[in-house]
Design an enzyme around this catalytic site. Sequence first.
Site, PDB file in Angstrom:
ATOM      1  N   ASP A  92      28.879  -4.209   2.259  1.00 15.78           N
ATOM      2  CA  ASP A  92      27.785  -3.869   1.345  1.00 15.78           C
ATOM      3  C   ASP A  92      28.287  -3.098   0.124  1.00 15.78           C
ATOM      4  O   ASP A  92      27.508  -2.467  -0.587  1.00 15.78           O
ATOM      5  CB  ASP A  92      26.742  -3.005   2.069  1.00 15.78           C
ATOM      6  CG  ASP A  92      25.930  -3.792   3.089  1.00 15.78           C
ATOM      7  OD1 ASP A  92      26.092  -5.026   3.163  1.00 15.78           O
ATOM      8  OD2 ASP A  92      25.138  -3.170   3.827  1.00 15.78           O
ATOM      9  N   ASP A 240      22.812   3.641  16.903  1.00 19.46           N
ATOM     10  CA  ASP A 240      23.576   3.434  18.132  1.00 19.46           C
ATOM     11  C   ASP A 240      22.918   4.126  19.325  1.00 19.46           C
ATOM     12  O   ASP A 240      22.758   3.533  20.395  1.00 19.46           O
ATOM     13  CB  ASP A 240      25.009   3.927  17.949  1.00 19.46           C
ATOM     14  CG  ASP A 240      25.090   5.293  17.252  1.00 19.46           C
ATOM     15  OD1 ASP A 240      24.032   5.935  17.070  1.00 19.46           O
ATOM     16  OD2 ASP A 240      26.204   5.712  16.909  1.00 19.46           O
TER      17      ASP A 240
END
Length: 501
Positions: A92, A240
């Site tokens: 990105d 996560d």
Amino acid sequence: MQESVGHIIWSICYLSVLIGLSAYGIHRYFIIYLYLKNRKRPPVPMRYFEKLPKVTVQLPIFNEVYVAERLMRSVSELDYPQELLEIQVLDDSTDETREITATRAEELRQRGFNVQRIHRTDRTGFKAGALSVGLAAAEGEFVCILDADFVPQKDLLKQTIHFFTDTNVGMIQTRWGHLNRGYSLLTRMQAIFLDGHLLLEQIARSRSGRFFNFNGTAGLWRRSCIDQSGGWQHDTLCEDLDLSYRAQLAGWKFIYLSDVVTPAELPVDMNGFKSQQHRWTKGSVQTCKKLLPSVWRSQLPFPIKLEATGHLMSNFAYLLLAILCVLLYPSTGGPTVGWVRTLLLDVPIFLAASVSVGLFYICAQRERYPRTWIKDLLCLPFMLALGIDLSLNNARSVPEPIFCPIADFTRALKHGIERKSQPWRNCKYRPLKSALPLAELAFAIYFSYFVVYAIIHRQFLSVPFLLMFQGGFLYVCLSSLMSSWSKFNVGSSRARSAIPA
């Protein structure tokens, strides 16, 4: 009379905070107990794959000009059949990292690797968004995730993949190593902090059947586990931890392999470290707010619910510690406080909260470095002082999910540093400005007064504890200012890069 009532109220608040910190200390003792009880029960694969499955290695990258090439090179050296390996470069970036990843990806294709390079101009969801986009195009049944600052060992996949022969296993986490542990006092203290989590907490929780979390990198997922658990979601900064709890609530089994080490780079400047800690703390609190009710509504046994609560709420201890810093003065009552209260009340409770911290990290270092762990005792006072100062940095992360629920992702800078001889101050990336060092300086002066006050009034039992508070705030304040000043001097001759830390 009014002054006496006020003092009583402040003292009650002070005592309540100490009792709360003591509860976190008791929880650490419990983790040590679980670890010692289960450390000799390493997981083993149910069986081995007769034919290895296809694996997709996802590399989420954003403006990593110093480490992107190192990461891609190390992944290309993984000891796994090339035809069964897919590499996804989820880039990105908005700087020259794009050219680096594009060039390196093309080189790998010419060598016969299956490489996808996915570049997003819209960074919706940040890392979680990139992982989700990559997963939709992934060919592998299993997904290995590696952040830009990691350098996987060649046998990473072969050491882990066979645990998936148990169809109930949804995730496998390896233990982080430290490429630059000895670079400075800061990196050494970070390594001690992380080893406490990576050795004691993860082993204790995983081998005793409690919930534990994917650490965001250096692990493998079963793709169907991600899909059936709701996929990567970006409403928290700890995607996560969020997915880990959702998956385990759905019945998936996780495995932690402490003997499989995946080395990574530690932040070498104080501002980068503080930014990383702030993000982790805020994301943990966001996940707690999001999923703790689901944990208690589930049919899980009470001990697992209780431990999950302690896990998800662990960062609230920073808020209590910050409040303690503020309450110390009004709770003392001036010169009227005597050694009896200090000896019978303050010291026992404070030791219950602090000694557990020292034992926790000593135990971790003894297990990690059985021959040299005694040397790390010299770092322990500095590490405790650093932990005290982090209370100010991380305490602001606790109320933020309530008053500022929008999650802005700020990353920790990586400089590609593995040796002391490598400089980092010429880094092109600069952290965002913060007024926090001024607050840290104010607290350092505040506790300097306490130290002098305690000495004058012969409250010598309090002096060692007060020096830790004073030293911690002063060290971190000066380190942050020096880091910012160095980067300012380097950056004054070039255009400033608006990259968050």
